[in-house]
Scaffold this motif. Structure first.
Motif, PDB file in Angstrom:
ATOM      1  N   LEU A  36       0.868  -1.458  -0.107  1.00  0.00           N
ATOM      2  CA  LEU A  36       0.330   0.094   0.327  1.00  0.00           C
ATOM      3  C   LEU A  36       1.184   0.949  -0.384  1.00  0.00           C
ATOM      4  O   LEU A  36       0.763   1.995  -0.416  1.00  0.00           O
ATOM      5  CB  LEU A  36      -1.042   0.237   1.090  1.00  0.00           C
ATOM      6  CG  LEU A  36      -2.020   1.238   1.434  1.00  0.00           C
ATOM      7  CD1 LEU A  36      -2.464   1.168   0.283  1.00  0.00           C
ATOM      8  CD2 LEU A  36      -2.715   0.974   2.291  1.00  0.00           C
ATOM      9  N   GLY A  37       1.720   1.469   0.773  1.00  0.00           N
ATOM     10  CA  GLY A  37       3.160   2.897   0.606  1.00  0.00           C
ATOM     11  C   GLY A  37       3.566   2.410  -0.725  1.00  0.00           C
ATOM     12  O   GLY A  37       3.255   3.931  -0.800  1.00  0.00           O
ATOM     13  N   LEU A  38       3.757   1.315  -1.042  1.00  0.00           N
ATOM     14  CA  LEU A  38       4.325   1.844  -2.263  1.00  0.00           C
ATOM     15  C   LEU A  38       3.300   2.383  -3.415  1.00  0.00           C
ATOM     16  O   LEU A  38       3.309   3.630  -4.448  1.00  0.00           O
ATOM     17  CB  LEU A  38       4.932   0.498  -3.347  1.00  0.00           C
ATOM     18  CG  LEU A  38       6.075   0.423  -4.234  1.00  0.00           C
ATOM     19  CD1 LEU A  38       6.494   1.704  -4.794  1.00  0.00           C
ATOM     20  CD2 LEU A  38       6.189  -0.938  -4.986  1.00  0.00           C
ATOM     21  N   PHE A  76       4.795   7.611   3.586  1.00  0.00           N
ATOM     22  CA  PHE A  76       5.713   7.292   4.298  1.00  0.00           C
ATOM     23  C   PHE A  76       5.198   6.632   5.490  1.00  0.00           C
ATOM     24  O   PHE A  76       6.419   5.587   6.266  1.00  0.00           O
ATOM     25  CB  PHE A  76       6.080   8.617   4.778  1.00  0.00           C
ATOM     26  CG  PHE A  76       7.557   8.454   5.316  1.00  0.00           C
ATOM     27  CD1 PHE A  76       8.716   8.240   5.070  1.00  0.00           C
ATOM     28  CD2 PHE A  76       7.158   8.904   7.352  1.00  0.00           C
ATOM     29  CE1 PHE A  76       9.722   8.634   5.926  1.00  0.00           C
ATOM     30  CE2 PHE A  76       8.735   8.960   7.880  1.00  0.00           C
ATOM     31  CZ  PHE A  76      10.275   9.017   7.633  1.00  0.00           C
ATOM     32  N   ILE A  77       4.651   6.925   6.302  1.00  0.00           N
ATOM     33  CA  ILE A  77       4.409   6.333   7.553  1.00  0.00           C
ATOM     34  C   ILE A  77       4.418   4.749   6.931  1.00  0.00           C
ATOM     35  O   ILE A  77       4.428   3.634   8.248  1.00  0.00           O
ATOM     36  CB  ILE A  77       3.602   6.514   8.234  1.00  0.00           C
ATOM     37  CG1 ILE A  77       3.144   8.228   8.774  1.00  0.00           C
ATOM     38  CG2 ILE A  77       2.914   5.808   8.769  1.00  0.00           C
ATOM     39  CD1 ILE A  77       1.869   8.976   9.142  1.00  0.00           C
ATOM     40  N   LEU A  78       3.412   4.671   5.558  1.00  0.00           N
ATOM     41  CA  LEU A  78       3.363   3.281   5.416  1.00  0.00           C
ATOM     42  C   LEU A  78       4.514   2.415   5.895  1.00  0.00           C
ATOM     43  O   LEU A  78       4.382   0.946   5.356  1.00  0.00           O
ATOM     44  CB  LEU A  78       2.725   2.044   4.555  1.00  0.00           C
ATOM     45  CG  LEU A  78       0.662   3.097   5.038  1.00  0.00           C
ATOM     46  CD1 LEU A  78      -0.067   3.125   3.513  1.00  0.00           C
ATOM     47  CD2 LEU A  78       0.110   1.826   5.953  1.00  0.00           C
ATOM     48  N   ILE A  79       5.257   2.881   3.714  1.00  0.00           N
ATOM     49  CA  ILE A  79       6.891   1.817   4.650  1.00  0.00           C
ATOM     50  C   ILE A  79       7.548   1.888   5.893  1.00  0.00           C
ATOM     51  O   ILE A  79       8.334   0.810   5.807  1.00  0.00           O
ATOM     52  CB  ILE A  79       7.573   3.155   3.812  1.00  0.00           C
ATOM     53  CG1 ILE A  79       6.878   3.141   2.526  1.00  0.00           C
ATOM     54  CG2 ILE A  79       8.816   2.702   3.412  1.00  0.00           C
ATOM     55  CD1 ILE A  79       7.126   4.199   1.167  1.00  0.00           C
ATOM     56  N   MET A  80       7.453   3.134   7.344  1.00  0.00           N
ATOM     57  CA  MET A  80       7.753   2.761   8.274  1.00  0.00           C
ATOM     58  C   MET A  80       7.723   1.173   8.976  1.00  0.00           C
ATOM     59  O   MET A  80       7.761   0.686   9.384  1.00  0.00           O
ATOM     60  CB  MET A  80       8.101   3.760   9.130  1.00  0.00           C
ATOM     61  CG  MET A  80       8.935   4.757   8.402  1.00  0.00           C
ATOM     62  SD  MET A  80      10.496   4.687   9.327  1.00  0.00           S
ATOM     63  CE  MET A  80      10.871   3.746  10.680  1.00  0.00           C
TER      64      MET A  80
END
Length: 420
Positions: A36-38, A76-80
């Motif tokens: 989802l982040g990508l 950014f938050i989802l990638i973290m």
């Protein structure tokens, strides 16, 4: 855009029957967060491509930019979360396994591509978090190049780890297409070269620049804006930089006229732009004066250099006559008389047509505009469709006033360029 966010999750959703134990659930949650982040990074890139049809879907470029910004933060938050959840999943094996998941040998290029993408994204969004002073335009553009690099590396990360998944190739194609359009094709296809033919001093800190098209006339409507990139080597700042400015000329005019107030380095330099110099114009964008109901009478409220879309609207009435145009009542909110740019010209047009009225409100004399003032000078203002343009504080105040007199939110349109 919602499909681009939902489809990856649907295709990547795990088979719950195969998940056994907390570590398996954490691993799949981490994987989905990464997917989802990508996907959000790709959507943010598409929203930044400045494609007019996409802009219209979202109600204008200012709204689209705010959505772009919010999606970027969410990505950014989802990638973290993606990183942390995968690490926690590996803790079920051992602490060493968790550390190895986060920091594998340098030969694990796919993982390190993801880390570099995360670092570039962090650098790109850091100034927008309020942790540093406001950056200048050139650095802002540079940060967006870093964000583009982050997206390309993140796509490489996903393709490297799941090359057989057609989803990643689709996302990769969309992301590369968005970056390619914005950075390579748009400057060649969407821009038109113009020549500065006149510079009229409207006030001590406002000029109106007239530009002659050299590569075909641009079609636009009143209330739209363009990105202008001056090519005058004599200006003190902003050479080749693109900044948004509202068109002040009437649609169909031979020249494109733009009112520019001295508000920063680039707009300050344009106060002395050379006659005969060239400039790129890209656009038009926006649809501030496009009504929901063309038959409904209109209420225009402008302040500061935000008067320019209404200058275009007034000039359109003077050029076309009143055929097919509904009545508009303009409230010009100025601090004092010398700050009422274009007032004489607009008042002259209003005197010549029954479809335009103008009322001036000076803050220095009357304070903030009130509902009583609007209703006193325009009795049916509550039944009209409202259009506002000006400084952010003015727009926020006027919105409350209009809602207080009974204009529903869907009939209130506003535009402010504070997204750059």
């Amino acid at each position: 855009m919602g499909i681009l966010l939902a489809l990856p999750l649907v295709l990547a959703w795990p088979d719950a029957g195969r998940l056994v134990g907390a570590s398996a659930w954490l691993h799949e949650a981490g994987r989905l967060a990464g997917v989802l982040g990508l996907s959000m990074m790709v959507v943010a890139a598409l929203l930044s491509a400045r494609i007019p049809v996409i802009e219209r879907w979202f109600g204008g470029l200012p709204r689209l930019w705010w959505l772009h910004r919010g999606i970027g933060y969410a990505a950014f938050i989802l990638i973290m979360l993606h990183v942390l959840l995968l690490a926690f999943a590996a803790l079920d094996v051992s602490l060493d396994a968790a550390i190895a998941t986060l920091f594998p040998p340098l030969s694990a290029l796919a993982i390190w591509a993801g880390w570099v993408a995360w670092a570039l994204l962090l650098i790109a969004i850091w100034p927008t978090l309020g942790a540093t002073a406001q950056i200048n335009y050139q650095r802002w553009k540079g940060l967006h190049l870093l964000a583009a690099g982050a997206l390309l590396l993140a796509l490489a990360h996903g393709l490297w780890l799941a090359p057989q998944d057609a989803l990643w190739w689709l996302l990769g194609a969309l992301g590369v297409a968005a970056i390619g359009w914005r950075k390579l094709l748009s400057p060649l296809v969407a821009r038109r070269l113009h020549e500065v033919t006149a510079v009229e001093r409207i006030a001590t800190d406002v000029v109106e620049i007239s530009l002659q098209p050299l590569q075909g006339r641009m079609r636009y409507e009143a209330g739209q804006f363009v990105y202008l990139a001056p090519l005058d080597p004599a200006i003190s700042a902003g050479y080749g930089e693109e900044h948004p400015y509202t068109i002040a000329s009437a649609p169909g005019d031979d020249l494109v006229r733009i009112g520019i107030k001295d508000l920063g380095d680039a707009s300050h330099a344009l106060q002395d732009v050379s006659l005969g110099s060239k400039a790129w114009l890209e656009g038009p964008y926006g649809d501030l004066l496009k009504p929901l109901d063309p038959s409904r009478r209109q209420l225009w409220i402008g302040g500061g250099i935000g008067i320019t879309p209404f200058v275009s609207g007034a000039r359109a009435r003077a050029r076309r006559g009143v055929a097919g145009m509904t009545h508009a009542h303009l409230f010009y909110l100025a601090d004092r008389p010398e700050r009422a740019y274009y007032l004489d010209m607009i008042a002259g047009i209003a005197n010549d047509t029954v479809e335009l009225d103008v009322t001036v409100h000076y803050f220095s004399e009357l304070g903030p505009v009130t509902a009583a003032f609007l209703q006193e000078h325009c009795e049916d203002c509550a039944a009209r469709e409202a259009f506002i343009c000006g400084p952010p504080a003015m727009i926020a105040h006027v919105r409350k006033v209009l809602e207080a007199i009974g204009i529903p939110r869907h009939r209130i349109h506003a535009e402010v360029f504070d997204f750059l």
